[in-house]
Design a protein around this motif. Sequence first.
Motif, PDB file in Angstrom:
ATOM      1  N   ILE A  64      -2.427   3.031   9.944  1.00 12.59           N
ATOM      2  CA  ILE A  64      -3.228   2.511  11.053  1.00 12.59           C
ATOM      3  C   ILE A  64      -4.690   2.376  10.648  1.00 12.59           C
ATOM      4  N   PHE A  65      -5.061   3.056   9.567  1.00 16.23           N
ATOM      5  CA  PHE A  65      -6.404   2.936   9.007  1.00 16.23           C
ATOM      6  C   PHE A  65      -6.743   1.482   8.690  1.00 16.23           C
ATOM      7  N   TYR A  66      -5.754   0.711   8.221  1.00 14.83           N
ATOM      8  CA  TYR A  66      -5.990  -0.673   7.825  1.00 14.83           C
ATOM      9  C   TYR A  66      -6.234  -1.593   9.022  1.00 14.83           C
ATOM     10  N   LEU A  67      -5.991  -1.091  10.223  1.00 12.34           N
ATOM     11  CA  LEU A  67      -6.326  -1.822  11.437  1.00 12.34           C
ATOM     12  C   LEU A  67      -7.564  -1.230  12.105  1.00 12.34           C
ATOM     13  N   ALA A  74       0.834  -1.201   0.000  1.00 17.33           N
ATOM     14  CA  ALA A  74       0.000   0.000   0.000  1.00 17.33           C
ATOM     15  C   ALA A  74       0.871   1.254   0.000  1.00 17.33           C
ATOM     16  N   PRO A  75       0.563   2.237  -0.843  1.00 18.95           N
ATOM     17  CA  PRO A  75       1.367   3.462  -0.888  1.00 18.95           C
ATOM     18  C   PRO A  75       1.105   4.344   0.325  1.00 18.95           C
ATOM     19  N   GLY A 120       0.814  10.577   5.537  1.00 20.06           N
ATOM     20  CA  GLY A 120       2.059   9.834   5.563  1.00 20.06           C
ATOM     21  C   GLY A 120       1.905   8.448   6.156  1.00 20.06           C
ATOM     22  N   PHE A 121       2.932   8.005   6.881  1.00 16.65           N
ATOM     23  CA  PHE A 121       2.973   6.630   7.374  1.00 16.65           C
ATOM     24  C   PHE A 121       1.871   6.345   8.386  1.00 16.65           C
TER      25      PHE A 121
END
Length: 247
Positions: free
Chosen positions: A40-43, A28-29, A35-36
């Motif tokens: 945490i969105f994916y969790l 994922a970019p 930024g990095f």
Amino acid sequence: MYGKGLRTLSIATVAMIAASLALVFFYAPLDADQGFIQKIFYLHVPLATVALVGFVVGGIYAIQHLRTGDSRYDMRSYVAIHMSVIFGVGVLLTGSIWAKASWGHWWVWDEPTLVSFLIVFLLYATYYPFRYAIEDRDRQARYASVFAITAGAFVPLNFVAVRLAQSLVHPRVFATADGGLPGQMWLTFLASLAAMALLWVTLVKFEMTAKNASAQLSRLRRALDREGSGAGSGNARIAPGVATRPD
């Protein structure tokens, strides 16, 4: 019965979580604005989605319990709500970390998405004291089912109300200037959602297996106690002279 296929499901869950983490960190970019920390969105979002769906599932099982009177549905409703509350703790923790990194504050009280989830979480946190305040097992199960159905109906209504409300400062990663998430982010999100769903199902199945085994053990102990109490009348199946230890 509940433990059937648990090993295969556990392996599939671990593999899916590993795959989703690989996608998060290596595929994922980076988000152009956050930024990095956006990763945490994916969790955070899959945890929230699975938790809310789990609350609704608990309500569906509660309906089945009231219709049939089968205690197995009450147990399934309890376990579904229990696991969703645990996931809810993860949602609040990851949400606070994301909020601190994005907004500089651990919590923003005027953001409807955060506050609405907190309300749902606190609502279900009262499920436990409400349930165990009732001593009679049958009444306890019935009242808990009514609670689960009412609270489960509130979850989608609350979600719709928040989505219709005007967005304030909560980051809307699904709505970008180009009309949505890029394909790489969508794939990573769906993989993460599948991983969290599998984790929820695995943990629910594991807890139900443990509760079922505990119930069977209790029945076996009661049967042994009855046999032991009848030893003096000559009707016991235990050989004379063998001492039995009550549990």
